[in-house]
Write a protein that holds these residues in place. Structure first.
Motif, PDB file in Angstrom:
ATOM      1  N   LEU A   1       0.812  -1.227   0.000  1.00 57.21           N
ATOM      2  CA  LEU A   1       0.000   0.000   0.000  1.00 57.21           C
ATOM      3  C   LEU A   1       0.842   1.272   0.000  1.00 57.21           C
ATOM      4  O   LEU A   1       0.297   2.369  -0.101  1.00 57.21           O
ATOM      5  N   THR A   2       2.150   1.143   0.168  1.00 58.91           N
ATOM      6  CA  THR A   2       3.111   2.263   0.174  1.00 58.91           C
ATOM      7  C   THR A   2       2.803   3.294   1.243  1.00 58.91           C
ATOM      8  O   THR A   2       2.946   4.492   1.027  1.00 58.91           O
ATOM      9  N   ILE A   3       2.390   2.825   2.397  1.00 55.87           N
ATOM     10  CA  ILE A   3       2.204   3.705   3.538  1.00 55.87           C
ATOM     11  C   ILE A   3       3.121   3.245   4.652  1.00 55.87           C
ATOM     12  O   ILE A   3       3.482   2.069   4.714  1.00 55.87           O
ATOM     13  N   PRO A   4       3.546   4.115   5.559  1.00 58.84           N
ATOM     14  CA  PRO A   4       4.479   3.705   6.612  1.00 58.84           C
ATOM     15  C   PRO A   4       3.873   2.635   7.514  1.00 58.84           C
ATOM     16  O   PRO A   4       2.678   2.678   7.820  1.00 58.84           O
ATOM     17  N   PRO A   5       4.669   1.670   7.975  1.00 57.01           N
ATOM     18  CA  PRO A   5       4.148   0.635   8.873  1.00 57.01           C
ATOM     19  C   PRO A   5       3.516   1.201  10.135  1.00 57.01           C
ATOM     20  O   PRO A   5       2.573   0.612  10.671  1.00 57.01           O
ATOM     21  N   GLU A   6       4.028   2.334  10.614  1.00 54.55           N
ATOM     22  CA  GLU A   6       3.457   2.904  11.837  1.00 54.55           C
ATOM     23  C   GLU A   6       2.044   3.442  11.633  1.00 54.55           C
ATOM     24  O   GLU A   6       1.351   3.760  12.600  1.00 54.55           O
TER      25      GLU A   6
ATOM     26  N   ALA B   1      -1.713 -14.168   3.539  1.00 53.51           N
ATOM     27  CA  ALA B   1      -3.102 -13.699   3.639  1.00 53.51           C
ATOM     28  C   ALA B   1      -3.154 -12.176   3.726  1.00 53.51           C
ATOM     29  O   ALA B   1      -3.997 -11.533   3.085  1.00 53.51           O
ATOM     30  N   VAL B   2      -2.263 -11.590   4.522  1.00 56.46           N
ATOM     31  CA  VAL B   2      -2.215 -10.130   4.646  1.00 56.46           C
ATOM     32  C   VAL B   2      -1.804  -9.501   3.315  1.00 56.46           C
ATOM     33  O   VAL B   2      -2.380  -8.482   2.883  1.00 56.46           O
ATOM     34  N   LYS B   3      -0.826 -10.086   2.673  1.00 58.16           N
ATOM     35  CA  LYS B   3      -0.410  -9.577   1.367  1.00 58.16           C
ATOM     36  C   LYS B   3      -1.577  -9.620   0.377  1.00 58.16           C
ATOM     37  O   LYS B   3      -1.829  -8.644  -0.355  1.00 58.16           O
ATOM     38  N   ASN B   4      -2.313 -10.718   0.370  1.00 53.61           N
ATOM     39  CA  ASN B   4      -3.462 -10.840  -0.539  1.00 53.61           C
ATOM     40  C   ASN B   4      -4.560  -9.841  -0.195  1.00 53.61           C
ATOM     41  O   ASN B   4      -5.228  -9.313  -1.091  1.00 53.61           O
ATOM     42  N   ALA B   5      -4.759  -9.584   1.096  1.00 56.26           N
ATOM     43  CA  ALA B   5      -5.756  -8.590   1.503  1.00 56.26           C
ATOM     44  C   ALA B   5      -5.345  -7.192   1.053  1.00 56.26           C
ATOM     45  O   ALA B   5      -6.183  -6.393   0.605  1.00 56.26           O
ATOM     46  N   ALA B   6      -4.056  -6.885   1.167  1.00 51.91           N
ATOM     47  CA  ALA B   6      -3.569  -5.580   0.721  1.00 51.91           C
ATOM     48  C   ALA B   6      -3.696  -5.434  -0.788  1.00 51.91           C
ATOM     49  O   ALA B   6      -4.076  -4.360  -1.302  1.00 51.91           O
ATOM     50  N   ILE B   7      -3.393  -6.489  -1.527  1.00 49.36           N
ATOM     51  CA  ILE B   7      -3.546  -6.461  -2.983  1.00 49.36           C
ATOM     52  C   ILE B   7      -5.010  -6.284  -3.350  1.00 49.36           C
ATOM     53  O   ILE B   7      -5.359  -5.516  -4.268  1.00 49.36           O
ATOM     54  N   ASP B   8      -5.897  -6.989  -2.632  1.00 51.95           N
ATOM     55  CA  ASP B   8      -7.337  -6.861  -2.876  1.00 51.95           C
ATOM     56  C   ASP B   8      -7.786  -5.412  -2.662  1.00 51.95           C
ATOM     57  O   ASP B   8      -8.545  -4.862  -3.476  1.00 51.95           O
ATOM     58  N   ALA B   9      -7.316  -4.787  -1.580  1.00 50.76           N
ATOM     59  CA  ALA B   9      -7.670  -3.387  -1.323  1.00 50.76           C
ATOM     60  C   ALA B   9      -7.117  -2.477  -2.417  1.00 50.76           C
ATOM     61  O   ALA B   9      -7.809  -1.562  -2.897  1.00 50.76           O
TER      62      ALA B   9
ATOM     63  N   THR C   1      -6.386   0.327 -15.365  1.00 52.11           N
ATOM     64  CA  THR C   1      -5.825  -0.087 -14.075  1.00 52.11           C
ATOM     65  C   THR C   1      -4.369  -0.505 -14.182  1.00 52.11           C
ATOM     66  O   THR C   1      -3.601  -0.336 -13.234  1.00 52.11           O
ATOM     67  N   ASP C   2      -3.957  -1.052 -15.331  1.00 53.14           N
ATOM     68  CA  ASP C   2      -2.564  -1.485 -15.443  1.00 53.14           C
ATOM     69  C   ASP C   2      -1.593  -0.309 -15.563  1.00 53.14           C
ATOM     70  O   ASP C   2      -0.375  -0.496 -15.555  1.00 53.14           O
ATOM     71  N   SER C   3      -2.135   0.909 -15.691  1.00 51.71           N
ATOM     72  CA  SER C   3      -1.277   2.104 -15.712  1.00 51.71           C
ATOM     73  C   SER C   3      -1.171   2.746 -14.331  1.00 51.71           C
ATOM     74  O   SER C   3      -0.416   3.708 -14.149  1.00 51.71           O
ATOM     75  N   LEU C   4      -1.911   2.233 -13.363  1.00 50.04           N
ATOM     76  CA  LEU C   4      -1.947   2.843 -12.037  1.00 50.04           C
ATOM     77  C   LEU C   4      -0.976   2.151 -11.090  1.00 50.04           C
ATOM     78  O   LEU C   4      -0.707   0.956 -11.214  1.00 50.04           O
ATOM     79  N   TYR C   5      -0.481   2.900 -10.141  1.00 52.05           N
ATOM     80  CA  TYR C   5       0.374   2.346  -9.099  1.00 52.05           C
ATOM     81  C   TYR C   5       0.305   3.230  -7.870  1.00 52.05           C
ATOM     82  O   TYR C   5      -0.149   4.382  -7.929  1.00 52.05           O
ATOM     83  N   LEU C   6       0.700   2.657  -6.738  1.00 49.72           N
ATOM     84  CA  LEU C   6       0.714   3.407  -5.486  1.00 49.72           C
ATOM     85  C   LEU C   6       2.142   3.847  -5.179  1.00 49.72           C
ATOM     86  O   LEU C   6       3.091   3.099  -5.400  1.00 49.72           O
TER      87      LEU C   6
END
Length: 783
Positions: free
Chosen positions: A502-507, A537-545, A561-566
């Protein structure tokens, strides 16, 4: 490939911001008010006896006593893998300390006083405490009804005996392998029982409301598994899974002792007879030793054949495991160890017999390492001795035979990618293998010991993980999982995995502790599989989001969508350099279009993971044909040991350990695990020792007489080394290492001791007393 930003970085433990309360304290802090009742159990003084009668009349007369329950109130079997256990003993008791009855009272002192007044009449029966004796024909049967017990399909009990499970592995032609050998060597190794020694004892509170809804608050490594067992065992009362809730606070140490179900069954069952009243059960330290799982003991005989060049040709290993009075979890330790009892070696001809034996000692169960520490003590002692008989360097012997990717495993499958040879080389270099060290004190000798090791996650083929992920208005994230934080840094690792996607800080991510009503399913926090399985499972949930976010952007802005990225918490586009939409603007409120309508909405990701290639259903006579293990984590370890030749006192001067983590999600946590785990392993070798009398009574169920190390006993230097050979199906290549650090401890001490003073100790613990007596008496071997 884009460089990882959060995975593989030494992120500070995010769980440090929480107030960590173990369940023992947590249950005291729950505001149940005057309705809170307390339970005290009545325990058997006999290791094996018939129950003639139970008189509760005097106990029931005590003011403040609400209810006294016995086995007749709960005549139900339970067990995770083998249903051989009751909530309270029925017609007989099978170990000292087994629960016979319980008093429920309005305060602790009243419950204790009343429990002392419960009168139980017993008829003693012959007891058996040795697994080898239990195997002999005509031995006293601990469970005459064994043949009628329900069990998982990969257990093979032998009715009419004390063999609760017999895992057989057969590969190649054993006779031919020994015939090809230039040297055949056989010996026996013994490992006793051990206690988990969590600083926090077991405690639980249970509540059954007037609608029959059961809630249990308890420290647990297995909240969903506990809920499942509670629902199954109490089904005759009309309870089903939706009626059972397990809430788990932070755990004050687990090590396997808080996996499965032991005393927690009381917190589920007792409240059903006092509906509307929460009931608290809190173990003493002595009860912690008796009435939770102990680590299984084993007597193991190993026969190995090798050629002059050091190649192993044949391997015959028989392990008699002391699983205690009930094997409902412990038998799986035997199963897992039997499948991997060759150790990390390439061996063409194999015969393994791992026997799970009933005895009249307390039930054995999971303990960090799950049997591998015990079986590898024999293997790594034996291979070191065989190398010396060949006049070959022990490290070269291990390197020559060490398993590699694609090599055939004992049950016929191919070995996964691994860096075992890299681990060997790095440890040998760090310990300065081959360079003899001399002490400046003439009364002391210095030796070095070396070991390789492996372990696979011991889990059913369908063990699965799930995760929910939800965004908040500020683009912070809550992750709901049901794996447990038991000190291994799990919360941080999961946050890092989601943060990477998701490219957000872990904190900015909070991982929520389990509540089976709210959090998705997780099998158990055991087997060193959580980083791998729950991480997926967490990785898959993040990808789903992420995909939901991209879908909303596509609908609102007509971008593919294939041109988008975080990137740094923003949605960006490869084809439009100036396009940047902060997540906090869209993940809850959606995206407003020019006409005032919205697209998207609250983002909630879901992810699951279950390995699809595993199968426990191999041939029961050979174990060939199945695929019982998902992968192996491998490593190597060594230490430098100083031995006082006058007293036998030993001091570890330096310890080195290398483990192939696949990908270290948080290198700092991995290294901390390696240091802590190795120290725990050294404790079982040099300090800890469970002592029983001839009647099966434990003589040292306390921290006064059962020794665990302090800060003063830590080695002078510990060097953890991370090796990374990616696991193909792991999150970012990761595999678990939680149990592995303690596995090589026994053999590196034993090997270093022999190198220092010429004494081979073939049984644990390896204490100063044992070494000192051997030195005094001129012995070169200690059974």
């Amino acid at each position: 490939m884009q460089e990882l930003k959060y995975v593989g970085q030494p992120v500070t433990r995010i769980d440090e911001r929480e107030k960590v309360l173990g369940a023992a304290q947590y249950v005291d802090d729950l505001e149940f008010g005057p309705n809170l009742l307390h339970a005290q159990v009545v325990e058997s003084p006999y290791a094996h006896a018939k129950i003639i009668s139970i008189d509760t009349s005097e106990a029931e007369k005590i003011p403040g006593v609400v209810k006294v329950v016995t086995g007749k109130d709960f005549p139900y079997h339970f067990g995770l893998y083998m249903q051989d256990r009751y909530i309270f003993a029925q017609d007989k008791v099978r170990f000292v300390g087994e629960q016979v009855a319980a008093v429920i009272a309005r305060d602790v002192k009243t419950a204790q006083k009343a429990a002392d007044l419960v009168r139980v009449q017993y008829e003693p029966l012959p007891a058996i405490f040795d697994p080898v004796e239990a195997f002999k024909e005509g031995a006293t049967l601990v469970h005459p009804d064994l043949g009628n017990y329900s069990h998982v399909p990969w257990f093979f009990p032998k009715g009419g005996t004390n063999v609760a499970h017999w895992r057989k592995v057969r590969k190649g032609n054993l006779e031919q392998g020994f015939a090809e050998a230039d040297l055949v060597f056989e010996d026996t190794y013994r490992v006793p029982r051990y206690a988990h020694c969590c600083i926090e004892v077991h405690a639980a509170v249970g509540l059954c409301d007037q609608a029959g809804r059961i809630t249990v608050w308890t420290a647990s490594q297995s909240p969903h598994t506990q809920r499942h067992i509670f629902a199954e065992v109490l089904a005759p009362l009309g309870v089903n899974h939706k009626d059972v809730r397990v809430v788990t606070p932070y755990v004050g140490g687990g090590f396997g002792g808080k996996a499965g179900v032991t005393m927690e069954i009381l917190a589920a069952a007792l409240p059903t007879v006092v509906k509307g009243h929460p009931v608290k059960i809190h173990w003493t330290r002595a009860q912690e030793f008796y009435n939770t799982y102990q680590r299984l003991g084993v007597v193991a005989t190993l026969k190995m054949g090798v050629k002059k060049d050091g190649s192993i040709t044949a391997f015959d290993y028989t392990l008699y495991w002391d699983a205690g009075a009930y094997v409902e979890y412990g038998a799986n330790v035997v199963n897992a160890s039997g499948l991997s009892a060759t150790g990390p070696y390439r061996i063409p001809n194999v015969k393994i017999d791992a026997l799970c034996m009933y005895t009249n000692l307390p039930p054995g169960g999971p303990y960090r390492g799950f049997g591998y520490s015990e079986l590898l003590f024999g293997i790594e002692s034996h291979t070191t001795r065989m190398a010396k008989l060949l006049n070959m360097d022990p490290v070269e012997f291990k390197r020559k035979n060490a398993i590699q990717e694609g090599d055939s495993l004992p049950y016929g499958c191919a070995m996964n990618p691994n860096g075992l040879h890299e681990c060997i080389d790095k440890v040998a270099e760090a310990i300065a293998w081959g360079q003899k060290e001399e002490s400046t004190d003439p009364h002391k000798a210095i030796g070095k010991g070396f070991s390789i090791f492996w372990k696979a996650p011991a889990m059913p083929a369908n063990a699965s993980s799930a995760a929910f992920l939800k965004f908040n208005e500020d683009a912070s994230v809550n992750i709901l999982v049901s794996a447990m934080e038991i000190g291994q840094g799990f919360l941080t690792a999961m946050a890092q995995i989601a943060a990477e996607i998701l490219t957000i800080p872990p904190e900015n991510i909070r991982v929520e502790m389990p509540d089976t009503d709210r959090n998705p399913y997780e099998w158990q926090t055991v087997a060193s599989h959580i980083t791998w399985s729950t991480g997926n499972a967490v990785k898959n949930a993040a990808i789903d989001a992420r995909e939901q976010i991209f879908a909303a952007i596509k609908e609102a802005y007509f971008l593919e969508t294939d041109s988008l990225y975080l990137d740094n918490g923003e949605v960006k586009c490869k084809t439009q350099a100036d396009f940047a939409v902060p997540l906090k603007e869209i993940v809850i409120n959606g995206i407003m279009k020019e006409d005032g309508t919205y697209r998207g909405g609250p983002i909630i990701g879901r992810g699951t993971f279950m390995p699809k290639f595993t199968s426990a259903l191999g041939d029961p006579e050979t174990s060939q044909g199945g695929h019982p293990n998902v992968h192996y984590t491998v490593g190597a370890a060594a230490l430098t040991l100083e031995v006082d030749k006058q007293t036998g006192r030993m001091k570890v001067l330096k310890a080195v350990e290398a483990i192939d983590a696949g990908k270290a999600i948080n290198p700092m946590s991995v290294k901390d695990q390696m240091i802590g785990g190795l120290l725990q392993g050294l404790a079982t070798v040099m300090y800890e020792d469970m002592r029983y009398d001839e009647h099966g009574k434990l003589l040292n169920p306390n921290f006064t007489d059962y020794k665990i190390p302090t800060a003063l006993d830590i080695p002078d230097e510990v060097i953890p080394i991370i090796v990374e050979t990616p696991q193909p199906d792991g999150p970012f290549g990761a595999r678990g290492i939680g149990e592995h650090p303690m596995i090589p401890a026994a053999q590196i001490v034993a090997n270093a001791l022999e190198d220092a003073v010429g004494i081979r100790v073939k049984s644990m613990p390896i204490t100063a007393e044992k070494v000192g007596l051997a030195l005094q008496n001129g012995k070169t071997e200690v059974e």
